[in-house]
Write a protein that holds these residues in place. Structure first.
Motif, short mmCIF file in Angstrom:
data_model
loop_
_atom_site.label_atom_id
_atom_site.label_comp_id
_atom_site.label_asym_id
_atom_site.label_seq_id
_atom_site.Cartn_x
_atom_site.Cartn_y
_atom_site.Cartn_z
N MET A 158 -16.35 61.08 -18.80
CA MET A 158 -17.25 60.43 -17.85
C MET A 158 -16.53 59.25 -17.18
O MET A 158 -15.99 58.38 -17.86
CB MET A 158 -18.50 59.92 -18.57
CG MET A 158 -19.53 59.29 -17.66
SD MET A 158 -20.32 60.46 -16.55
CE MET A 158 -21.30 61.43 -17.70
N THR A 159 -16.49 59.24 -15.87
CA THR A 159 -15.87 58.16 -15.12
C THR A 159 -16.90 57.08 -14.83
O THR A 159 -17.95 57.36 -14.24
CB THR A 159 -15.29 58.67 -13.79
OG1 THR A 159 -14.28 59.65 -14.06
CG2 THR A 159 -14.69 57.54 -12.97
N THR A 160 -16.60 55.86 -15.26
CA THR A 160 -17.53 54.75 -15.04
C THR A 160 -17.12 53.98 -13.79
O THR A 160 -15.94 53.72 -13.57
CB THR A 160 -17.56 53.81 -16.25
OG1 THR A 160 -16.22 53.36 -16.54
CG2 THR A 160 -18.11 54.53 -17.47
N VAL A 161 -18.11 53.62 -12.97
CA VAL A 161 -17.84 53.00 -11.68
C VAL A 161 -18.68 51.74 -11.51
O VAL A 161 -19.87 51.72 -11.84
CB VAL A 161 -18.14 53.97 -10.51
CG1 VAL A 161 -17.79 53.33 -9.17
CG2 VAL A 161 -17.39 55.29 -10.69
N LEU A 162 -18.05 50.70 -10.99
CA LEU A 162 -18.74 49.48 -10.58
C LEU A 162 -18.72 49.45 -9.06
O LEU A 162 -17.66 49.62 -8.44
CB LEU A 162 -18.05 48.24 -11.14
CG LEU A 162 -18.60 46.88 -10.65
CD1 LEU A 162 -19.98 46.63 -11.22
CD2 LEU A 162 -17.64 45.75 -11.03
N ILE A 163 -19.88 49.24 -8.43
CA ILE A 163 -19.97 49.18 -6.97
C ILE A 163 -20.02 47.72 -6.54
O ILE A 163 -20.88 46.96 -6.99
CB ILE A 163 -21.23 49.91 -6.48
CG1 ILE A 163 -21.21 51.38 -6.91
CG2 ILE A 163 -21.34 49.80 -4.96
CD1 ILE A 163 -22.53 52.10 -6.69
N ALA A 164 -19.11 47.33 -5.65
CA ALA A 164 -19.10 45.96 -5.13
C ALA A 164 -19.27 46.01 -3.62
O ALA A 164 -18.37 46.43 -2.89
CB ALA A 164 -17.79 45.27 -5.49
N ASP A 165 -20.44 45.60 -3.16
CA ASP A 165 -20.75 45.59 -1.72
C ASP A 165 -21.89 44.62 -1.51
O ASP A 165 -22.82 44.57 -2.32
CB ASP A 165 -21.15 47.00 -1.26
CG ASP A 165 -21.11 47.15 0.25
OD1 ASP A 165 -21.89 46.45 0.94
OD2 ASP A 165 -20.32 47.96 0.74
N ASP A 166 -21.83 43.83 -0.43
CA ASP A 166 -22.87 42.83 -0.23
C ASP A 166 -24.13 43.40 0.41
O ASP A 166 -25.13 42.71 0.55
CB ASP A 166 -22.34 41.67 0.63
CG ASP A 166 -21.93 42.10 2.02
OD1 ASP A 166 -21.49 43.25 2.16
OD2 ASP A 166 -22.04 41.28 2.95
N GLN A 167 -24.12 44.67 0.79
CA GLN A 167 -25.29 45.28 1.41
C GLN A 167 -26.04 46.15 0.40
O GLN A 167 -25.51 47.18 -0.05
CB GLN A 167 -24.88 46.12 2.61
CG GLN A 167 -24.19 45.33 3.71
CD GLN A 167 -23.82 46.18 4.90
OE1 GLN A 167 -24.47 47.17 5.20
NE2 GLN A 167 -22.75 45.78 5.59
N PRO A 168 -27.25 45.77 0.03
CA PRO A 168 -28.01 46.53 -0.97
C PRO A 168 -28.19 48.00 -0.62
O PRO A 168 -28.09 48.87 -1.50
CB PRO A 168 -29.36 45.80 -1.00
CG PRO A 168 -29.06 44.41 -0.55
CD PRO A 168 -27.98 44.56 0.47
N LEU A 169 -28.44 48.29 0.65
CA LEU A 169 -28.64 49.68 1.04
C LEU A 169 -27.37 50.50 0.86
O LEU A 169 -27.41 51.66 0.45
CB LEU A 169 -29.12 49.76 2.50
CG LEU A 169 -29.57 51.14 2.99
CD1 LEU A 169 -30.71 51.66 2.12
CD2 LEU A 169 -30.01 51.06 4.45
N GLN A 170 -26.23 49.87 1.15
CA GLN A 170 -24.94 50.55 0.96
C GLN A 170 -24.71 50.84 -0.52
O GLN A 170 -24.29 51.93 -0.89
CB GLN A 170 -23.81 49.68 1.50
CG GLN A 170 -22.45 50.36 1.53
CD GLN A 170 -22.27 51.24 2.74
OE1 GLN A 170 -22.12 50.76 3.85
NE2 GLN A 170 -22.29 52.54 2.53
N ARG A 171 -24.99 49.85 -1.37
CA ARG A 171 -24.84 50.05 -2.81
C ARG A 171 -25.75 51.17 -3.30
O ARG A 171 -25.35 52.00 -4.12
CB ARG A 171 -25.15 48.76 -3.58
CG ARG A 171 -24.18 47.62 -3.32
CD ARG A 171 -24.27 46.55 -4.40
NE ARG A 171 -25.60 46.03 -4.59
CZ ARG A 171 -26.12 44.99 -3.94
NH1 ARG A 171 -25.38 44.37 -3.02
NH2 ARG A 171 -27.33 44.55 -4.19
#
Length: 221
Positions: free
Chosen positions: A1-14
């Motif tokens: 399982m690949t674990t991912v952290l999402i870093a983006d200042d736009q909630p909709l994009q995240r």
């Protein structure tokens, strides 16, 4: 399982990224960060395989966050998202240690493939960005000096074939293209690339390409 952290200042994009990533059986999102400082802190806490990193965020931007994550020495790799009008940021990401770059309007399958590639230690650069990134990169290199004529010790251990493959990697060739043009099996190319990374101490393919330019093995066209 690949674990991912999402870093983006736009909630909709995240939200969109999370929906896409978690639709895959082999991926899970372990957290979301709204700025670079949060991304660096959460990476240290959660140790994700991959950080999907936006460039422009308030406070600490994605480039500096990438630099901090890479400097920590952990196993986490960073996949930077950029846009066509932000090539200078993508260039900075090369130096910061990012393992890949994709444009934000990439197809979903391109993003998923990019995450998987980076997670397994490969590197990915959107084909449409490769030449522009490399061209931008070489413009930032210091002017050559007489000392540059001496062979770089980082290349000394490479065989002639490995040097040849590193040279064409620096020209933006994929493993498939290398295999076809040099008449090699793709598995053989992958073996050569792995040895090149190990011998030169390169973190991944992107860093090997930087080395090729830094050592003048590849010269700008």
């Amino acid at each position: 399982m690949t674990t991912v952290l999402i870093a983006d200042d736009q909630p909709l994009q995240r939200f969109g990224f999370r929906m896409l990533l978690e639709s895959q059986d082999d991926m899970t999102v372990v957290g979301e960060a709204a700025n670079g400082a949060e991304a660096a802190r959460m990476t240290a806490e959660l140790g994700p395989d991959v950080v999907l990193m936006d460039v422009r965020m308030p406070g600490l931007d994605g480039i500096e966050a990438t630099r901090r994550i890479v400097a920590s020495g952990g196993r986490t790799r960073v996949l930077i998202l950029t846009t066509f009008d932000l090539d200078e940021y993508a260039y900075a990401g090369l130096r910061a240690g990012a393992s890949g770059f994709l444009v934000k309007d990439a197809q979903p399958e391109e993003l998923l493939s990019g995450v998987r590639a980076v997670a397994t230690g490969d590197a990915v650069v959107a084909p449409s960005l490769t030449r522009r990134l490399l061209d931008a990169y070489v413009h930032h290199l210091p002017a050559p000096t007489e000392a540059d004529d001496s062979p770089d010790p980082r290349l000394a251990a490479l065989t002639d074939r490995e040097s040849e493959i590193l040279r064409v990697m620096g020209q933006g060739w994929t493993n498939t293209e290398i295999a076809q043009r040099l008449h090699l099996a793709e598995s053989t190319v992958k073996t050569h690339v792995g040895r090149i990374l190990a011998k030169t101490g390169s973190r991944d393919r992107v860093q090997a390409v930087i080395l090729a330019y830094d050592t003048k093995l590849v010269k700008p066209s």
